[in-house]
Design a protein around this motif. Sequence first.
Motif, PDB file in Angstrom:
ATOM      1  N   CYS A  45       0.850  -1.193   0.000  1.00 16.76           N
ATOM      2  CA  CYS A  45       0.000   0.000   0.000  1.00 16.76           C
ATOM      3  C   CYS A  45       0.886   1.243   0.000  1.00 16.76           C
ATOM      4  O   CYS A  45       1.880   1.295   0.729  1.00 16.76           O
ATOM      5  N   ASP A  47       0.952   4.677   1.314  1.00 15.68           N
ATOM      6  CA  ASP A  47       0.401   5.610   2.301  1.00 15.68           C
ATOM      7  C   ASP A  47      -1.100   5.390   2.519  1.00 15.68           C
ATOM      8  O   ASP A  47      -1.518   4.359   3.019  1.00 15.68           O
ATOM      9  N   ALA A  50      -3.657   2.315   2.373  1.00 13.22           N
ATOM     10  CA  ALA A  50      -3.979   1.421   3.493  1.00 13.22           C
ATOM     11  C   ALA A  50      -5.357   1.732   4.075  1.00 13.22           C
ATOM     12  O   ALA A  50      -6.052   0.830   4.564  1.00 13.22           O
ATOM     13  N   ILE A  69       3.623  -1.127   3.956  1.00 11.86           N
ATOM     14  CA  ILE A  69       2.992   0.165   3.670  1.00 11.86           C
ATOM     15  C   ILE A  69       4.114   1.191   3.654  1.00 11.86           C
ATOM     16  O   ILE A  69       4.915   1.253   4.590  1.00 11.86           O
ATOM     17  N   ILE A  76      -2.336   8.238   5.693  1.00 13.49           N
ATOM     18  CA  ILE A  76      -2.858   7.097   6.431  1.00 13.49           C
ATOM     19  C   ILE A  76      -3.391   7.558   7.779  1.00 13.49           C
ATOM     20  O   ILE A  76      -2.771   8.381   8.455  1.00 13.49           O
ATOM     21  N   LYS A  81      -2.860   3.025  10.764  1.00 11.78           N
ATOM     22  CA  LYS A  81      -1.415   2.789  10.780  1.00 11.78           C
ATOM     23  C   LYS A  81      -1.039   1.913  11.975  1.00 11.78           C
ATOM     24  O   LYS A  81      -0.264   0.954  11.848  1.00 11.78           O
ATOM     25  N   TYR A  84      -2.199  -1.857  11.486  1.00  7.46           N
ATOM     26  CA  TYR A  84      -1.327  -2.672  10.645  1.00  7.46           C
ATOM     27  C   TYR A  84       0.047  -2.886  11.288  1.00  7.46           C
ATOM     28  O   TYR A  84       0.671  -3.936  11.112  1.00  7.46           O
ATOM     29  N   CYS A  89       2.681  -5.738   9.939  1.00  2.00           N
ATOM     30  CA  CYS A  89       2.983  -5.234   8.595  1.00  2.00           C
ATOM     31  C   CYS A  89       4.188  -4.291   8.670  1.00  2.00           C
ATOM     32  O   CYS A  89       4.309  -3.485   9.597  1.00  2.00           O
ATOM     33  N   CYS A 105       6.871   3.890  -3.590  1.00  2.00           N
ATOM     34  CA  CYS A 105       6.409   2.543  -3.273  1.00  2.00           C
ATOM     35  C   CYS A 105       6.867   1.564  -4.348  1.00  2.00           C
ATOM     36  O   CYS A 105       7.235   0.419  -4.049  1.00  2.00           O
TER      37      CYS A 105
END
Length: 244
Positions: A45, A47, A50, A69, A76, A81, A84, A89, A105
């Motif tokens: 993802c 930012d 997510a 992420i 986010i 945040k 996750y 994550c 990304c």
Amino acid sequence: MERAFTPLDCLLPAGNLKFCLLILNQPFNKGHFHCLWSKAALRACADGGANHLYYITEGSQDSFLPDYISGDFDSIQPEIKEYYKVKGCELIETMDQDLTDFTKCLQILQKKIEKKGLQIDVIVTLGGLGGRFDQIMASVETLFHAANITPFPVIVIQDCSLIYLLQPGKHKLHVDTGLEGSWCGLIPIGNSCESVTTTGLRWNLTNQVLKFGTLVSTSNTYDNSGIVTIETDKPLLWTMAIES
């Protein structure tokens, strides 16, 4: 060398292409999401992407955890945040403001593909073609960066649209999956194309100039052969409809 590609293969449950999935910070519907998620070799993802993943998987978020992420984390939501993060994550902060979260990304994704030794054919991006026009153009601009970031084709999908930047040379696109909508187009964005030749379209081009203020091939369609060939001397944006 002619590059052969089936843009919508990734949306077929029995499709053959191996891919990674990158989710951007724009709303998307559940349409093809579950098929893409279940088949992806790696899921990321950018930012605020997510946020959309979290809400579209409401009630079953634990089954849809991204591998990482990344971003400057200005989009986010803090509680998402944290969710996750607690779930394990990987969160990768990227503060460079000269590049979009999509571009950054993608850079991380390519490094992870190399590190893991993943055998993939394409990178599928979900989102990026809706909402603010400047952000749509930023998505297109990232496709120009992508040529220097990854050797794999990068496609962007949202709702009924797909875009894919064709590099100079010959291309053979298979458009016979049954998921193709009626329209397609060739957009000379970022530069003019001095020589474009196609087959398989209702309105084909023969050594034609594509240039804003001269000619842009929009609202084109297919000749039912199931194959479109395109030869271009400069990068050229292919866009096509996806049946809902």
